[in-house]
Design an enzyme around this catalytic site. Structure first.
Site, short mmCIF file in Angstrom:
data_model
loop_
_atom_site.label_atom_id
_atom_site.label_comp_id
_atom_site.label_asym_id
_atom_site.label_seq_id
_atom_site.Cartn_x
_atom_site.Cartn_y
_atom_site.Cartn_z
N ASP A 1 26.24 -23.72 -23.91
CA ASP A 1 26.87 -22.65 -24.58
C ASP A 1 26.81 -22.89 -26.17
O ASP A 1 28.10 -22.95 -26.91
CB ASP A 1 28.45 -22.53 -24.05
CG ASP A 1 29.22 -21.34 -24.61
OD1 ASP A 1 28.52 -20.41 -24.73
OD2 ASP A 1 30.46 -21.40 -24.27
N GLN B 1 41.15 -18.77 -27.44
CA GLN B 1 41.47 -18.11 -26.04
C GLN B 1 40.31 -17.51 -25.37
O GLN B 1 39.38 -16.85 -26.28
CB GLN B 1 42.38 -17.22 -26.09
CG GLN B 1 43.07 -16.64 -24.80
CD GLN B 1 44.11 -15.74 -24.91
OE1 GLN B 1 44.70 -15.48 -26.18
NE2 GLN B 1 44.50 -14.93 -23.87
N GLY B 2 40.04 -17.80 -24.20
CA GLY B 2 38.84 -17.46 -23.36
C GLY B 2 39.66 -16.61 -21.99
O GLY B 2 40.55 -16.43 -22.02
N GLY B 3 38.52 -16.43 -21.32
CA GLY B 3 38.83 -15.67 -20.06
C GLY B 3 39.61 -16.53 -19.19
O GLY B 3 40.36 -15.98 -18.52
N PHE B 4 39.45 -17.69 -19.16
CA PHE B 4 40.14 -18.75 -18.15
C PHE B 4 40.89 -19.71 -18.89
O PHE B 4 41.49 -20.74 -18.23
CB PHE B 4 38.88 -19.20 -17.18
CG PHE B 4 38.49 -18.47 -16.66
CD1 PHE B 4 38.72 -17.71 -15.43
CD2 PHE B 4 36.98 -18.07 -16.93
CE1 PHE B 4 37.92 -16.89 -14.46
CE2 PHE B 4 36.26 -17.12 -15.81
CZ PHE B 4 37.01 -16.71 -14.84
N LYS C 1 43.85 -27.97 -23.87
CA LYS C 1 43.28 -26.77 -23.54
C LYS C 1 43.66 -26.64 -22.11
O LYS C 1 43.44 -27.49 -21.11
CB LYS C 1 41.69 -27.24 -23.41
CG LYS C 1 40.67 -26.11 -22.68
CD LYS C 1 39.31 -26.32 -22.93
CE LYS C 1 38.46 -25.02 -22.45
NZ LYS C 1 37.08 -25.46 -22.70
N GLN D 1 43.02 -21.22 -22.32
CA GLN D 1 43.66 -21.28 -23.87
C GLN D 1 43.86 -22.73 -24.52
O GLN D 1 43.93 -23.68 -23.96
CB GLN D 1 45.28 -20.83 -23.58
CG GLN D 1 45.00 -19.08 -23.48
CD GLN D 1 46.72 -18.72 -23.37
OE1 GLN D 1 47.39 -19.02 -22.82
NE2 GLN D 1 47.09 -17.75 -24.47
N VAL D 2 43.59 -22.66 -25.81
CA VAL D 2 43.60 -23.71 -26.52
C VAL D 2 44.64 -23.85 -27.53
O VAL D 2 44.89 -22.62 -28.27
CB VAL D 2 42.35 -24.18 -27.20
CG1 VAL D 2 42.48 -25.46 -27.89
CG2 VAL D 2 41.20 -24.03 -26.16
N ALA E 1 45.00 -22.17 -30.87
CA ALA E 1 44.09 -22.29 -31.60
C ALA E 1 42.67 -21.65 -30.93
O ALA E 1 41.50 -21.56 -31.70
CB ALA E 1 43.52 -23.88 -31.72
#
Length: 528
Positions: A350, A233-236, A255, A238-239, A231
């Protein structure tokens, strides 16, 4: 014990003639328990006899001192939940603020802080209002804050100190390390928090999960989660969307973050503590967090209706921008969100369209409910998620200002761009960027413009379309982009929000158009 009996107000009254002897007996029994010359079991029997004697006496059972006897009785019972239920069945206390205040104090004394929070919220939700209960709730939250106030980080050398002034970078490794160490004992008290010194050792390796992963089952804390897709994804992190125990009716978001990062769970629990139920659904819920030596897994509610960014993109792909009435609606929702958040000492850090999930009401929207934000409009709107950069102002000395760069292109507030201290501006600038994206379809660029008094004001470079409500948008951007350092902004946010609400309420056709647009948006964006 948690409750102190006060002296009778009128010894000559008929009520006092019956109740005072019992109060004296209970006071003596309390003293005997404290001196260990009597047992809690003896006190319990005395209180039980007193309650049995008077619980059907209308003259006495609604006397505040009799309620205090109930609360002391709670403290002597192991199954106090059944006692509370009995109180609710035969007493009228649930309509009295004193009931909630004393019951919350009792729970606090037992260390059941989350339950105490819920009792205060329940009392306010049930119209047991008044200055006393609200003051008691505020004092309770202050006591909670004081527990972790000693976690105020000391200034480091380097980018925290400049020209004799001390500023804190809330996202630096050293700050986060200090805070996590000093609130470590708090985590153990939070419902749903599990920590292990070992690495994650499930049969299915977390590293094997990819964007295309479907139907893999991973086990976390004795529960099985069937992965249904990625659902986000970031640098550190995943969802993943997942079904709990393969049940399609129980959908959650997992997450997975490497290395482990419990801070986000702390922020969710602070939201639970500080935000009343009527607003809580706008900020996401975390059910559990499992922290291992190599990663952390946060289990949250899953909302399937997409993000505000998805809604903006749905217009851009056909060469259009969001219609103004829809822009106004989501602007109102975001202003209310930050007003609520900042009032309780929390900064999101954020704030962007990707982190704003869309909520839809189950029931049809009505024109009448829009003005007072009542159901089903209260169930409709946005939900702010991803609290990894959240800032708890209660952990810092009063009036602390921050120096630190979010390093998110397009969302760096003026103060970050000019290396000046900031507080609430981090969120408010993000809100302005999101509004600009809804109106124009592009990120916001700003410029300094000279005002009539010779000072400079920041304004967006973009021009407004003639058929928009130009004055509303100009006022919003001018006020929100030019907040002075250290200013508390909730009054300003409220005034801007109310100007948009007044505009909508002045024309019922606007609300009807908004309803139609939301129905159309839901049919085009919602995913199974």
């Amino acid at each position: 014990m948690a409750v102190i009996l006060s002296a009778p107000a009128d010894p000559s009254s008929a009520v006092d003639a019956d109740l005072v002897p019992w109060l004296r007996s209970v006071s003596k029994a309390l003293a005997d328990v404290n001196s260990r010359s009597s047992s809690i079991a003896d006190l319990n029997r005395l209180l039980s006899d007193c309650i049995a004697t008077f619980k059907d006496d209308l003259r006495i059972r609604n006397d505040p001192r009799f309620l205090k006897l109930w609360i002391i009785y709670l403290d002597t019972c192991e199954d106090f939940k059944s006692v509370v239920k009995e109180m609710g069945d035969i007493m009228s206390w649930p309509s009295d603020p004193l009931f909630y205040e004393l019951y919350a104090l009792f729970l606090e004394a037992r260390g059941q802080l989350h339950e105490a929070v819920k009792v205060y919220q329940m009392g306010i939700a049930r119209h047991a209002r008044g200055a006393r209960l609200q003051k008691a709730q505020a004092a309770f939250l202050d006591r909670l804050s004081h527990v972790i106030a000693t976690a105020s980080p000391k200034a480091d050398n380097g980018d925290r100190i400049k020209l004799g002034e001390t500023y804190v970078n809330p996202w630096s490794n050293s700050t986060m390390k200090d805070l996590l160490e000093k609130i470590n004992s708090q985590f153990m008290k939070y419902h749903g928090y599990y920590s292990s010194p070992k690495a994650y050792s499930g049969k299915v390796a977390l590293s094997s999960l990819r964007n295309s992963s479907r139907n893999k089952v991973i086990e976390i804390g004795g529960k099985k989660y069937q992965i249904k897709g990625c659902a986000g994804q970031g640098g550190f992190a995943q969802v993943f969307k997942a079904h709990l125990d393969s049940n399609p009716d129980e959908v959650v978001a997992l997450k997975i973050q490497k290395p482990g990062f419990p801070w986000e769970f702390y922020m969710y629990r602070q939201l639970d503590l500080r935000i009343v139920d009527s607003h809580r659904h706008a900020f996401g819920f975390a059910h559990r967090m499992h922290v291992y030596s190599d990663c952390s897994i946060l289990i949250c509610d899953y909302l399937s209706h997409g993000t505000l960014q998805d809604a903006i993109n749905s217009y851009l792909v056909i060469g259009k921008t969001m219609e103004e009435v829809l822009c106004i609606y989501y602007t109102i929702e975001m202003l209310r969100m930050l007003e609520t958040l900042h009032a309780v000492g929390i900064i999101h850090g954020d704030f962007k369209a990707d982190n704003l999930l869309i909520r839809y009401a189950r029931d049809d929207l009505s024109i009448e409910g829009f003005e007072d934000h009542s159901c089903p409009w209260s169930a409709q709107g946005l939900c702010l998620v991803d609290w990894g950069r959240g800032i708890d102002l209660h952990l810092f000395p009063d009036n602390t200002e921050f120096k630190g760069d979010c390093r998110t292109s397009g969302f760096r507030c003026v103060e970050m761009q000019e290396d000046k201290p900031w507080r609430y501006q981090a969120d408010i600038y993000g809100l302005c960027v999101v509004v600009h994206m809804m109106l124009h379809g592009t990120y916001m660029e700003i410029e300094k413009r000279i005002s009539s008094d010779g000072s400079y004001l920041y304004q967006p470079k973009s021009t407004f379309k003639r058929y928009w409500n130009v004055e509303l948008w100009k006022i919003m951007f001018t006020k929100l982009l030019n907040i002075g350092p250290g200013k508390h902004d909730t009054t300003l946010l409220r005034s801007v929000r109310q100007s948009f609400e007044d505009h909508m309420s002045s024309n019922r056709q606007l609300i009807q158009k908004l309803k139609d647009l939301l129905v159309r948006q839901r049919s085009s964006l919602c995913k199974a």
